[in-house]
Enzyme design. Structure first.
Site, PDB file in Angstrom:
ATOM      1  CD  GLN A   1       1.679  -6.152   6.979  1.00 28.05           C
ATOM      2  OE1 GLN A   1       0.597  -6.258   6.436  1.00 28.05           O
ATOM      3  NE2 GLN A   1       2.675  -5.471   6.445  1.00 28.05           N
TER       4      GLN A   1
ATOM      5  CE1 TYR B   1       4.495  -2.231   2.993  1.00 26.50           C
ATOM      6  CE2 TYR B   1       6.250  -2.441   4.611  1.00 26.50           C
ATOM      7  CZ  TYR B   1       5.114  -2.941   4.000  1.00 26.50           C
ATOM      8  OH  TYR B   1       4.576  -4.123   4.428  1.00 26.50           O
ATOM      9  CG  LEU B   2       8.759   2.642   8.991  1.00 19.98           C
ATOM     10  CD1 LEU B   2       8.726   1.215   9.528  1.00 19.98           C
ATOM     11  CD2 LEU B   2      10.097   3.308   9.303  1.00 19.98           C
ATOM     12  CB  ALA B   3       3.935   5.736   7.028  1.00 22.94           C
ATOM     13  CG  ASP B   4       1.380   1.749   4.648  1.00 24.73           C
ATOM     14  OD1 ASP B   4       0.914   2.888   4.807  1.00 24.73           O
ATOM     15  OD2 ASP B   4       1.585   1.238   3.537  1.00 24.73           O
ATOM     16  CD  GLN B   5       4.321  -2.791   7.621  1.00 24.73           C
ATOM     17  OE1 GLN B   5       4.343  -3.822   8.275  1.00 24.73           O
ATOM     18  NE2 GLN B   5       3.459  -2.589   6.654  1.00 24.73           N
TER      19      GLN B   5
ATOM     20  CG  HIS C   1      -1.230   0.739   1.367  1.00 23.03           C
ATOM     21  ND1 HIS C   1      -0.981  -0.043   2.469  1.00 23.03           N
ATOM     22  CD2 HIS C   1      -1.397  -0.120   0.344  1.00 23.03           C
ATOM     23  CE1 HIS C   1      -0.983  -1.322   2.113  1.00 23.03           C
ATOM     24  NE2 HIS C   1      -1.243  -1.393   0.826  1.00 23.03           N
TER      25      HIS C   1
END
EC number: 6.5.1.4
Length: 338
Positions: free
Chosen positions: A103, A283-287, A308
């Protein structure tokens, strides 16, 4: 000479994401940075093996000069050079997450002078990081819509705490970025339950699948027995395929925690996602923040903007000339580029 950006590693959630995002953005923009208080919000602050591997990987790929790259360091100075494509291999030396190292460096290789392959050895099924199947089945299809072409392959599983896993990604330079629009999830198409086992009795997986099936209508139920030397370990996943997006949730099994309790944790997480009309999980939102910022446009909806996510946005805004807007309406937050 570009200005030195000063970052406080204790801001927001105070974890490793601040460092990883800063490394990615520094490599892309050529802006050097200093970060102090690395992982100040964690029980064991400073650089762990996973973070140190990410720093060294970033430095190798862009020929950076670095100060403070050692285990336990809470201060780092990173001066990037030019990003160069190539065939890279990095070893964490523990069960630290392979995907978090990937990442860090892959976004910079979107701007390289040619195609690249990056292989990382370490942990693949880690309770605090996304597994390779999340990257492969959830994130990469969305990146393809944005214009990013990369393909991740899990070569060998490595469960926490033993590690020993291997993940590789092939990536090509991006010709142009497209705007991603993920305002609505759409209707559910199907749901798939999956259990991985390595050196763990099969009845554990059967009980986990039964717990999932007791709460959801599963179109697929898969149990994969891995070689014993890749364990011991157990991961339970549930994939939700909707009209506009596929999301995947997972829980890693623990010693002395029953199969039913492990699967129930996953059920709770998926129900929380389905209770909201938001398209994107936490979690996907962070990505999505970094590729969306590089595109300069786009939006998605998330039920709850995590600390986060907000920390990641703050770091991105320090390096790129973009501003994010977070507007909450009826329990759903719309995240967009202003």
């Amino acid at each position: 000479m570009k200005r030195m950006i000063a970052l406080d590693g204790a801001q927001g959630e105070g974890g490793g994401q601040i460092l990883r995002s800063a490394l990615s953005l520094s490599m892309i923009t050529g802006q050097p940075f200093t970060i102090t208080g690395i992982r100040a919000g964690r029980a064991k602050p400073g650089l762990l093996r996973q973070h140190l591997t990410a720093v060294k990987a970033a430095a190798e790929i862009c020929r950076a000069t670095v100060e403070g790259a050692e285990l336990g360091s809470q201060r780092l100075v990173f001066r990037p050079g030019t990003v160069r494509g190539g065939d890279y291999r990095f070893a964490i030396g523990s069960a630290g997450s392979c995907t978090l190292v990937l990442q860090t460096v892959l976004p910079a290789l979107w701007f390289a002078d040619g195609p690249s392959r990056v292989e990382v050895s370490g942990g693949t099924d880690n309770p605090s990081a996304p597994p390779a199947d999340f990257i492969r089945r959830v994130l990469e299809p969305l990146l393809a819509k944005i214009g990013v072409h990369q393909q991740t392959t899990l070569l060998r599983h490595g469960f926490y705490p033993a590690g020993g896993g291997v993940v590789a990604t092939e990536v090509s330079p991006v010709a142009s970025f497209n705007s991603l629009q993920l305002g609505e999830r759409g209707n559910i198409v199907q749901m798939r339950g999956e259990v991985l086992l390595a050196g763990v009795p099969r009845h554990v997986a059967e009980r986990e699948i039964a717990t999932l099936a007791g709460s959801f209508s599963l179109h697929e139920q898969n149990i994969h027995n891995l070689p014993r030397d890749q364990g011991p370990g157990n991961t339970v996943s549930l994939e939700v395929e909707s009209e506009n997006i596929t999301e995947r949730f997972f829980v890693v099994g623990e010693k002395r925690v029953s199969a039913e309790v492990v699967a129930a944790q996953l059920v709770k997480e998926v129900k929380r996602y389905l209770a909201s009309p938001a398209a994107v999980g936490e979690y996907l939102a962070d990505q999505l923040v970094l590729p969306m910022a590089l595109a300069g446009a786009g939006e998605f909806t998330v039920a709850h903007p995590s600390c986060h996510l907000q920390t990641n946005i703050a770091v991105v805004e320090r390096f790129l000339p973009v501003r994010f807007s977070l507007i909450e309406t009826d329990g759903v937050t719309r995240v967009s580029i202003e």
